[in-house]
Design an enzyme around this catalytic site. Sequence first.
Site, PDB file in Angstrom:
ATOM      1  N   ILE A  92      42.278  40.782  34.802  1.00 24.71           N
ATOM      2  CA  ILE A  92      43.351  40.782  35.787  1.00 24.71           C
ATOM      3  C   ILE A  92      42.761  40.553  37.161  1.00 24.71           C
ATOM      4  CG2 ILE A  92      45.176  42.148  36.861  1.00 24.71           C
ATOM      5  CD1 ILE A  92      45.242  43.731  34.190  1.00 24.71           C
ATOM      6  N   CYS A  93      43.315  39.595  37.855  1.00 26.77           N
ATOM      7  CA  CYS A  93      42.926  39.344  39.233  1.00 26.77           C
ATOM      8  C   CYS A  93      44.166  39.611  40.087  1.00 26.77           C
ATOM      9  CB  CYS A  93      42.430  37.919  39.399  1.00 26.77           C
ATOM     10  SG  CYS A  93      41.894  37.562  41.078  1.00 26.77           S
ATOM     11  N   LEU A  94      44.202  40.748  40.697  1.00 27.07           N
ATOM     12  CA  LEU A  94      45.328  41.196  41.493  1.00 27.07           C
ATOM     13  C   LEU A  94      44.814  41.449  42.897  1.00 27.07           C
ATOM     14  CD1 LEU A  94      48.309  42.312  41.482  1.00 27.07           C
ATOM     15  CD2 LEU A  94      47.324  44.498  40.773  1.00 27.07           C
TER      16      LEU A  94
END
Length: 157
Positions: A92-94
Amino acid sequence: MTTPARRRLMRDLKKLQSDKVDGISAAPSNDNIMLWNAVIFGPEDTPWEGGTFRLTVEFSEEFPNKAPAVKFLTRMFHPNSMQYAVYNDGTICLDILQNQWSPIYDVQAILTSIQSLLCDPNPNSPANSEAARIYNENTREYNRRVREVVEDSWCNS
């Protein structure tokens, strides 16, 4: 050995246990406070409703000054972008896990943000171009594909 990171994670765990938030759950993995297993439930009244999505959250000794690495273990179908992304390997790249990270974010805030990401994608800069295209062009098909992921989550939880 107690370090600042481990003390902070113990505080986060106590907060999660006392201030329960609907739709998220997390705890350390088998006597390892630095590796957590988490579950996010799909929000009600969305195509994600009924989904049970498993994640891992891995902290370093630099936490809370450095964001943890968060990864979905459950298969996902989601429009991705540079700011909000769920890559094919589950990473996840948040924004709050990257360039917007702050030590004020706790485990609860991280998981709540990821849960919000499910329903609020940014398909304009996709990492998963197929999901973004379908999201933009055919809402009915996108929702059908999401429902498949939700159903898969029941078998693979």
